[in-house]
Design a protein around this motif. Structure first.
Motif, PDB file in Angstrom:
ATOM      1  N   MET A   1       0.846  -1.187   0.000  1.00  0.00           N
ATOM      2  CA  MET A   1       0.000   0.000   0.000  1.00  0.00           C
ATOM      3  C   MET A   1       0.886   1.242   0.000  1.00  0.00           C
ATOM      4  O   MET A   1       1.839   1.344   0.762  1.00  0.00           O
TER       5      MET A   1
ATOM      6  N   ARG B   1     -10.840   5.243   4.626  1.00  0.00           N
ATOM      7  CA  ARG B   1     -11.383   4.906   3.306  1.00  0.00           C
ATOM      8  C   ARG B   1     -11.469   6.092   2.342  1.00  0.00           C
ATOM      9  O   ARG B   1     -11.984   5.950   1.243  1.00  0.00           O
TER      10      ARG B   1
ATOM     11  N   ASN C   1      -8.292   3.659  -4.563  1.00  0.00           N
ATOM     12  CA  ASN C   1      -7.537   2.691  -5.364  1.00  0.00           C
ATOM     13  C   ASN C   1      -6.139   3.191  -5.692  1.00  0.00           C
ATOM     14  O   ASN C   1      -5.256   2.404  -6.011  1.00  0.00           O
TER      15      ASN C   1
ATOM     16  N   PHE D   1      -4.030   4.184  -3.703  1.00  0.00           N
ATOM     17  CA  PHE D   1      -3.118   3.731  -2.651  1.00  0.00           C
ATOM     18  C   PHE D   1      -2.692   2.273  -2.837  1.00  0.00           C
ATOM     19  O   PHE D   1      -1.831   1.791  -2.117  1.00  0.00           O
ATOM     20  N   ASN D   2      -3.291   1.559  -3.782  1.00  0.00           N
ATOM     21  CA  ASN D   2      -3.009   0.139  -3.974  1.00  0.00           C
ATOM     22  C   ASN D   2      -1.851  -0.081  -4.929  1.00  0.00           C
ATOM     23  O   ASN D   2      -1.988   0.110  -6.143  1.00  0.00           O
ATOM     24  N   GLY D   3      -0.710  -0.488  -4.393  1.00  0.00           N
ATOM     25  CA  GLY D   3       0.443  -0.829  -5.225  1.00  0.00           C
ATOM     26  C   GLY D   3       0.880   0.323  -6.099  1.00  0.00           C
ATOM     27  O   GLY D   3       0.955   1.463  -5.677  1.00  0.00           O
TER      28      GLY D   3
ATOM     29  N   PRO E   1      -0.399   2.282  -9.043  1.00  0.00           N
ATOM     30  CA  PRO E   1      -1.622   2.483  -9.826  1.00  0.00           C
ATOM     31  C   PRO E   1      -1.309   2.794 -11.290  1.00  0.00           C
ATOM     32  O   PRO E   1      -0.296   3.423 -11.593  1.00  0.00           O
TER      33      PRO E   1
END
Length: 108
Positions: A1, A38, A65, A67-69, A71
């Motif tokens: 993250m 969130r 989204n 923050f996920n890997g 992007p």
């Protein structure tokens, strides 16, 4: 993250410096990202027409989204475009819509 700082760095090429629309020119001088579980808040410091402002723009849940890997560029660009639109919306309506006005504070 990804961290808030890493997400901020993703937005810099898209939102720092001079931004234009058909009715205004804003110069973004600083960006910060504050994560809130969130959602997150993009804190923008800008100059416009001899005035300095700090504007706090809230994300929606779908923007998390980023923050996920790592992007995809299209996702970063899309979220940056949403914030670009929100920033100019704030600028154009800050004097006529109370809720919009509350997003910004004049620094000088």
């Amino acid at each position: 993250m990804a961290s808030a700082q890493e997400v901020r760095d993703l937005f810099v090429p898209h939102l720092m410096g001079e931004l234009h629309d058909s009715g205004a020119e804003l110069t973004v001088t600083a960006l910060d990202v504050e994560e809130h579980g969130r959602t997150f808040t993009l804190v923008v410091t800008l100059e416009a027409y001899g005035q300095r402002w700090r504007v706090r723009l809230e994300s929606d849940r779908s923007a998390m989204n980023i923050f996920n890997g790592v992007p995809p560029h299209d996702l970063v660009r899309g979220i940056a475009n949403d914030f670009h639109f929100a920033l100019f919306d704030w600028w154009h309506f800050r004097d006529s819509r109370r809720k919009v006005a509350e997003l910004g504070e004049r620094l000088d």
